[in-house]
Design an enzyme around this catalytic site. Structure first.
Site, PDB file in Angstrom:
ATOM      1  N   GLU A  10      -1.396   7.196   9.550  1.00 29.97           N
ATOM      2  CA  GLU A  10      -0.634   5.989   9.849  1.00 29.97           C
ATOM      3  C   GLU A  10       0.870   6.278   9.890  1.00 29.97           C
ATOM      4  O   GLU A  10       1.392   6.951   9.006  1.00 29.97           O
ATOM      5  CB  GLU A  10      -0.924   4.958   8.745  1.00 29.97           C
ATOM      6  CG  GLU A  10      -0.175   3.660   8.892  1.00 29.97           C
ATOM      7  CD  GLU A  10      -0.435   2.722   7.704  1.00 29.97           C
ATOM      8  OE1 GLU A  10      -0.272   3.149   6.546  1.00 29.97           O
ATOM      9  OE2 GLU A  10      -0.800   1.563   7.952  1.00 29.97           O
ATOM     10  N   LYS A  43       1.729  -7.719  -9.754  1.00 30.24           N
ATOM     11  CA  LYS A  43       2.906  -6.861  -9.545  1.00 30.24           C
ATOM     12  C   LYS A  43       3.230  -6.779  -8.057  1.00 30.24           C
ATOM     13  O   LYS A  43       2.506  -6.142  -7.292  1.00 30.24           O
ATOM     14  CB  LYS A  43       2.678  -5.446 -10.072  1.00 30.24           C
ATOM     15  CG  LYS A  43       4.018  -4.691 -10.146  1.00 30.24           C
ATOM     16  CD  LYS A  43       3.880  -3.207 -10.093  1.00 30.24           C
ATOM     17  CE  LYS A  43       3.793  -2.648  -8.709  1.00 30.24           C
ATOM     18  NZ  LYS A  43       5.018  -2.821  -7.889  1.00 30.24           N
ATOM     19  N   GLU A  86      -7.195  -2.876   0.028  1.00 29.29           N
ATOM     20  CA  GLU A  86      -6.920  -3.039   1.461  1.00 29.29           C
ATOM     21  C   GLU A  86      -5.798  -2.084   1.821  1.00 29.29           C
ATOM     22  O   GLU A  86      -4.710  -2.144   1.229  1.00 29.29           O
ATOM     23  CB  GLU A  86      -6.485  -4.476   1.759  1.00 29.29           C
ATOM     24  CG  GLU A  86      -7.626  -5.452   1.903  1.00 29.29           C
ATOM     25  CD  GLU A  86      -8.602  -5.089   3.013  1.00 29.29           C
ATOM     26  OE1 GLU A  86      -8.210  -4.369   3.958  1.00 29.29           O
ATOM     27  OE2 GLU A  86      -9.769  -5.494   2.910  1.00 29.29           O
ATOM     28  N   CYS A 120      -0.188  -3.622   8.898  1.00 26.71           N
ATOM     29  CA  CYS A 120      -1.330  -2.718   8.732  1.00 26.71           C
ATOM     30  C   CYS A 120      -2.233  -2.766   9.954  1.00 26.71           C
ATOM     31  O   CYS A 120      -2.979  -1.826  10.212  1.00 26.71           O
ATOM     32  CB  CYS A 120      -2.108  -3.088   7.483  1.00 26.71           C
ATOM     33  SG  CYS A 120      -2.545  -4.821   7.431  1.00 26.71           S
TER      34      CYS A 120
HETATM   35  P1  NAD Z   1       2.321   1.476  -1.490  1.00 26.56           P
HETATM   36  O1  NAD Z   1       0.935   1.981  -1.659  1.00 26.56           O
HETATM   37  O2  NAD Z   1       3.443   2.434  -1.592  1.00 26.56           O
HETATM   38  O3  NAD Z   1       2.619   0.346  -2.577  1.00 26.56           O
HETATM   39  C1  NAD Z   1       1.808  -0.798  -2.696  1.00 26.56           C
HETATM   40  C2  NAD Z   1       1.933  -1.337  -4.101  1.00 26.56           C
HETATM   41  O4  NAD Z   1       1.353  -0.404  -5.019  1.00 26.56           O
HETATM   42  C3  NAD Z   1       3.379  -1.534  -4.556  1.00 26.56           C
HETATM   43  O5  NAD Z   1       3.460  -2.712  -5.315  1.00 26.56           O
HETATM   44  C4  NAD Z   1       3.626  -0.293  -5.407  1.00 26.56           C
HETATM   45  O6  NAD Z   1       4.638  -0.449  -6.366  1.00 26.56           O
HETATM   46  C5  NAD Z   1       2.271  -0.129  -6.062  1.00 26.56           C
HETATM   47  N1  NAD Z   1       1.992   1.208  -6.588  1.00 26.56           N
HETATM   48  C6  NAD Z   1       2.582   2.400  -6.259  1.00 26.56           C
HETATM   49  N2  NAD Z   1       2.009   3.410  -6.975  1.00 26.56           N
HETATM   50  C7  NAD Z   1       1.044   2.858  -7.747  1.00 26.56           C
HETATM   51  C8  NAD Z   1       0.087   3.378  -8.669  1.00 26.56           C
HETATM   52  N3  NAD Z   1       0.024   4.687  -8.965  1.00 26.56           N
HETATM   53  N4  NAD Z   1      -0.779   2.517  -9.263  1.00 26.56           N
HETATM   54  C9  NAD Z   1      -0.749   1.195  -8.969  1.00 26.56           C
HETATM   55  N5  NAD Z   1       0.132   0.629  -8.108  1.00 26.56           N
HETATM   56  C10 NAD Z   1       1.027   1.461  -7.506  1.00 26.56           C
HETATM   57  O7  NAD Z   1       2.347   0.697  -0.099  1.00 26.56           O
HETATM   58  P2  NAD Z   1       3.606  -0.037   0.582  1.00 26.56           P
HETATM   59  O8  NAD Z   1       4.520   0.987   1.142  1.00 26.56           O
HETATM   60  O9  NAD Z   1       4.140  -1.067  -0.355  1.00 26.56           O
HETATM   61  O10 NAD Z   1       2.885  -0.835   1.766  1.00 26.56           O
HETATM   62  C11 NAD Z   1       2.642  -0.283   3.029  1.00 26.56           C
HETATM   63  C12 NAD Z   1       1.170   0.059   3.150  1.00 26.56           C
HETATM   64  O11 NAD Z   1       0.396  -1.099   2.932  1.00 26.56           O
HETATM   65  C13 NAD Z   1       0.785   0.544   4.531  1.00 26.56           C
HETATM   66  O12 NAD Z   1      -0.056   1.664   4.404  1.00 26.56           O
HETATM   67  C14 NAD Z   1       0.041  -0.624   5.131  1.00 26.56           C
HETATM   68  O13 NAD Z   1      -0.893  -0.274   6.122  1.00 26.56           O
HETATM   69  C15 NAD Z   1      -0.618  -1.193   3.923  1.00 26.56           C
HETATM   70  N6  NAD Z   1      -0.998  -2.589   4.130  1.00 26.56           N
HETATM   71  C16 NAD Z   1      -2.316  -2.896   4.216  1.00 26.56           C
HETATM   72  C17 NAD Z   1      -2.718  -4.215   4.433  1.00 26.56           C
HETATM   73  C18 NAD Z   1      -4.149  -4.579   4.512  1.00 26.56           C
HETATM   74  O14 NAD Z   1      -4.487  -5.712   4.162  1.00 26.56           O
HETATM   75  N7  NAD Z   1      -5.032  -3.689   4.961  1.00 26.56           N
HETATM   76  C19 NAD Z   1      -1.751  -5.214   4.548  1.00 26.56           C
HETATM   77  C20 NAD Z   1      -0.410  -4.861   4.450  1.00 26.56           C
HETATM   78  C21 NAD Z   1      -0.049  -3.552   4.225  1.00 26.56           C
END
Ligand code: NAD
Length: 478
Positions: free
Chosen positions: A380, A174, A248, A282
């Site tokens: 963050e 997803k 992550e 990130c």
């Molecule tokens: P998010 O947590 O809002 O969403 C990530 C994914 O999870 C999306 O596909 C979303 O639809 C899904 N999701 C949302 N609620 C869910 C639930 N209850 N159960 C399962 N899946 C669910 O994050 P975002 O805004 O898409 O991304 C930004 C974040 O990602 C930042 O915090 C950034 O630091 C982090 N990030 C981390 C890394 C890493 O490798 N450490 C890399 C890139 C981004």
């Protein structure tokens, strides 16, 4: 205005859906509109069934076939590099140049794991029981649920899907609702490359779809990248079912600049880490920790460079910083920055919420004289916002770097081998950058953090094998 209607991809076929989410070009709303169906638990179940059926065939297809298919995906991504990069720029606001870099990286990740598919090394040892032998083989885990964010819309899916396939697993993926069109193009290229239908299934939607994957009894392991709050939900769901999980998540990464550093080079490292890609990495630098002796010079040079940054249309070659990815992200970053502006002590030195910006653009923002308990030190801010923390010496600087429950990437600018060696050892972080920006990573080495940044086995490089295989131990006596 271009309108793109997306479909799920299950068992090698596009499957349309009814309920829709939308994403627009965050730089100009009249350019592109993407409509996204939302997969419910029933659609997720179809995808899991397709992945299970495919697994029975795929795991025994042979490593050469897997390697060839992954190499073909690499080739197709390279062939479609311009088209993919334009789509990423229009869908997420990333600059075309950054998107090109990311697309190239995604291609190389598929290439790397094409090689890994041919190198799944086991072990054969003598048993402690005379006359018997022991073999350890690394078998596929099964159906992997993969949930990805929007900020690296092709590289992060690549670094999850490619190793899953290389080690013989199948996937229910997803992507983020903010980058689903890019995801759909990658899915189409994986299909075109001849990967067994059903080996990779893509279900679209938001949090409910992600939650349905986490709750599905047919999923054998979960790999997630995204925010800390969602990562916790994914982990809890995995714990409930006792399946392997890796999450992550974010960071509040620090760059420590010592008085002996090359100040101009350190300014460039801070500029890159804090503001490039609109701070939506990130590994971005939020905390710039500077030794007091050079702090005035450092801040004035950094502010001068921030003011030169060119914001604009991500497709324009001169643009260095694009917009944030969506109106929701802009609202969130504005709220967080306003909280910092109201915080006593920290001084706004450039940017901030008072600077009016069109569409989803947000002005690169820098605070000075921040303190260890300021909001920016604790949570963050996933945008172009950073703060300078002044410290008296290396020891206070290291303590400031380690003053975080996160620990993804930590940087040090210095000409001292002594401090570099000490920092490598004592900075509380999964990745250490010496005289480099905190952001910007290679694809052939382990990636991940400590503390609240990461949970579970490392991703990328040869380390990916730990998550995508299960060790099976066989005792043999002839
Ligand atoms: P998010 O947590 O809002 O969403 C990530 C994914 O999870 C999306 O596909 C979303 O639809 C899904 N999701 C949302 N609620 C869910 C639930 N209850 N159960 C399962 N899946 C669910 O994050 P975002 O805004 O898409 O991304 C930004 C974040 O990602 C930042 O915090 C950034 O630091 C982090 N990030 C981390 C890394 C890493 O490798 N450490 C890399 C890139 C981004």
């Amino acid at each position: 205005m271009q309108i793109i209607h997306l479909s799920h991809h299950i068992g090698g076929t596009d499957v349309s859906g009814t309920a829709v989410l939308q994403q627009q070009n965050p730089a100009k709303a009249d350019d592109l509109q993407i409509t996204i169906p939302v997969a419910d638990a029933h659609v997720v179940e179809q995808a899991v069934t397709a992945a299970k059926t495919a697994f029975a065939v795929f795991r025994d297809q042979g490593i050469e076939k897997r390697a060839d298919a992954l190499a073909k995906v690499q080739q197709l991504i390279v062939q479609h590099s311009d088209e993919l990069s334009q789509l990423i720029a229009r869908e997420t606001g990333k600059t075309f140049a950054d998107a090109k870099g990311e697309v190239g990286r995604a291609a190389r990740i598929f290439g790397f794991f094409a090689g890994e598919a041919l190198r799944i090394v086991g072990e054969r040892l003598e048993s402690t029981r005379n006359g018997a032998m022991v073999e350890v083989e690394y078998a596929p885990v099964g159906v992997i649920g993969q949930i990805t964010p929007w900020n690296f819309p092709i590289a992060i899916p690549a670094w999850k899907i490619a190793p899953a396939l290389a080690f013989g697993n199948t996937v229910v993926w997803k992507p983020s609702e903010i980058s689903s069109a890019t995801a759909a193009r990658l899915m189409a290229l994986i299909h075109e490359a001849g990967v067994l239908p059903g080996a990779v299934n893509m279900v679209l939607g938001g949090g409910e779809t992600g939650a349905a994957i986490c709750a599905n009894a047919g999923i054998d392991a979960l790999s997630f990248t995204g925010s800390q709050a969602t990562g916790k939900k994914v982990r809890l769901a995995a714990m409930e079912r006792a399946i392997p999980v890796q999450t992550e998540m974010g960071g509040v990464n620090a760059l420590l600049v010592l008085a002996d550093a090359d100040v101009d080079a350190a300014v460039e490292n801070a500029l890159n880490g804090a503001f490039f890609a609109a701070g939506e990495r990130c590994t971005a630098t939020s905390r710039i920790v500077v030794e007091q002796a050079i702090a005035d010079e450092f801040v004035s040079k950094l502010v001068a460079r921030v003011k030169q940054l060119k914001l604009g249309d991500p497709l324009d070659a001169a643009t260095q910083i694009g917009p944030l990815a969506s109106p929701n992200q802009k609202a969130l970053i504005s709220r967080q920055t306003a909280k910092m502006e109201q915080y006593p002590g920290a001084q706004l030195v450039c940017g901030g919420t008072a600077v009016e910006m069109p569409a989803c653009f947000f002005a690169p923002t820098l605070f000075d004289h921040a303190k260890a308990d300021d909001p920016i030190a604790l949570e963050e801010i996933f945008g172009p916002v950073a703060a300078v923390f002044r410290v008296k010496d290396y020891a206070e600087g290291l303590a400031m770097v380690n003053n975080s429950r996160f620990g993804l990437s930590a940087g040090l600018c210095t000409n001292s081998l002594k401090y570099a060696e000490h920092f490598k050892r004592y900075a509380k972080s999964g990745m250490i950058m010496i005289n480099l920006p905190t952001a910007g990573i290679d694809y052939h080495v382990p990636f991940g953090g400590v503390g609240a940044s990461s949970y579970g086995a490392r991703e990328q490089g040869r380390a990916a094998k730990a998550f995508y295989t299960v060790a099976k131990t066989t005792y043999l006596k002839a």
